[in-house]
Write a protein that holds these residues in place. Structure first.
Motif, mmCIF file in Angstrom:
data_model
loop_
_atom_site.group_PDB
_atom_site.id
_atom_site.type_symbol
_atom_site.label_atom_id
_atom_site.label_comp_id
_atom_site.label_asym_id
_atom_site.label_seq_id
_atom_site.Cartn_x
_atom_site.Cartn_y
_atom_site.Cartn_z
ATOM 1 N N ARG A 1 -2.627 18.724 -2.633
ATOM 2 C CA ARG A 1 -2.654 17.582 -3.556
ATOM 3 C C ARG A 1 -1.804 16.454 -2.961
ATOM 4 N NH1 ARG A 1 -0.264 21.755 -4.661
ATOM 5 N NH2 ARG A 1 1.911 21.962 -5.150
ATOM 6 N N VAL A 2 -2.061 15.242 -3.400
ATOM 7 C CA VAL A 2 -1.254 14.081 -3.031
ATOM 8 C C VAL A 2 -0.675 13.527 -4.325
ATOM 9 C CG1 VAL A 2 -1.294 11.741 -2.073
ATOM 10 C CG2 VAL A 2 -2.596 13.562 -0.953
ATOM 11 N N PHE A 3 0.625 13.216 -4.297
ATOM 12 C CA PHE A 3 1.289 12.761 -5.508
ATOM 13 C C PHE A 3 1.330 11.240 -5.619
ATOM 14 C CE2 PHE A 3 3.439 16.913 -4.693
ATOM 15 C CZ PHE A 3 2.905 17.595 -5.776
ATOM 16 N N GLU A 4 2.080 10.591 -4.717
ATOM 17 C CA GLU A 4 2.309 9.160 -4.858
ATOM 18 C C GLU A 4 2.882 8.568 -3.579
ATOM 19 O OE1 GLU A 4 5.427 8.400 -7.731
ATOM 20 O OE2 GLU A 4 6.611 10.070 -6.984
ATOM 21 N N VAL A 5 2.936 7.257 -3.547
ATOM 22 C CA VAL A 5 3.691 6.529 -2.525
ATOM 23 C C VAL A 5 5.008 6.156 -3.188
ATOM 24 C CG1 VAL A 5 3.818 4.447 -1.114
ATOM 25 C CG2 VAL A 5 1.630 5.639 -1.377
ATOM 26 N N THR A 6 6.112 6.534 -2.553
ATOM 27 C CA THR A 6 7.409 6.350 -3.189
ATOM 28 C C THR A 6 8.527 6.293 -2.150
ATOM 29 O OG1 THR A 6 8.900 7.279 -4.876
ATOM 30 C CG2 THR A 6 7.780 8.853 -3.466
ATOM 31 N N THR B 1 -9.755 22.516 -4.342
ATOM 32 C CA THR B 1 -9.768 22.261 -5.784
ATOM 33 C C THR B 1 -10.086 20.783 -5.987
ATOM 34 O OG1 THR B 1 -7.455 21.571 -5.986
ATOM 35 C CG2 THR B 1 -7.895 23.958 -6.003
ATOM 36 N N PRO B 2 -10.234 20.340 -7.223
ATOM 37 C CA PRO B 2 -10.438 18.903 -7.451
ATOM 38 C C PRO B 2 -9.255 18.053 -6.970
ATOM 39 C CG PRO B 2 -11.110 20.139 -9.378
ATOM 40 C CD PRO B 2 -10.438 21.115 -8.450
#
Length: 155
Positions: free
Chosen positions: A93-98, A68-69
């Motif tokens: 998908r990748v969300f964030e660095v946290t 997907t995109p």
């Protein structure tokens, strides 16, 4: 505070230590390899280097889906069998660095876990969600000899 790259596979949230992630790429064309194990999608070129790519969905026993995109390839660097190795992991998908809430991990559950607990370093929290922190060495232990051989042959 330990930092993690959070990523999604199916409806679950996973994390990898940020120091293992070299870069995050949009999904791209992957060159197939004959007779490769099901989770090894093939190879990509990353700045002139051949990098094997593993599908995390297949690795976790889930069916493959079309990209997907939001689909990303996380390019990781680690040392295996005495050599610096790069691999790509395909995530939905990748969300964030946290960081994780409380900066602590609970042990992986022994039963009732959808994922193999030997691939899990621990369970953390981010807000109201559980985050499964992957143990990279154990996650890739079965694949590492194949990946190293594949990378050397492609180089």
């Amino acid at each position: 505070m330990t930092q993690f790259v959070t990523l999604g596979i199916d409806r679950e949230t996973f994390a990898l230590p940020v120091e293992a992630v070299r870069e995050i790429l949009d999904m791209c064309e992957i060159s197939k390899l004959p007779n490769a194990p099901p989770q090894l999608l093939g190879m990509i070129d990353v700045r002139g280097a051949a990098v094997p790519v593993i599908d995390l969905r297949t690795k976790f026993g889930l069916p493959r889906i079309d990209s997907t995109p939001n689909t990303r390839i996380l390019v990781l660097e680690f040392v295996a069998q005495g050599r610096k190795t790069s691999i790509g992991l395909v995530a939905d998908r990748v969300f964030e660095v946290t960081g994780l809430d409380g900066d602590r991990l609970d042990p992986a559950p022994e039963t009732g876990c959808r994922w193999q607990s030997d691939h899990i370093a621990g369970i953390g929290r981010r807000g109201d969600r559980f985050v499964v922190v992957l143990d990279l060495a154990r996650l890739l232990a079965d694949d590492t000899p194949t990946l190293i051989t594949t990378a050397l042959e492609a180089a």
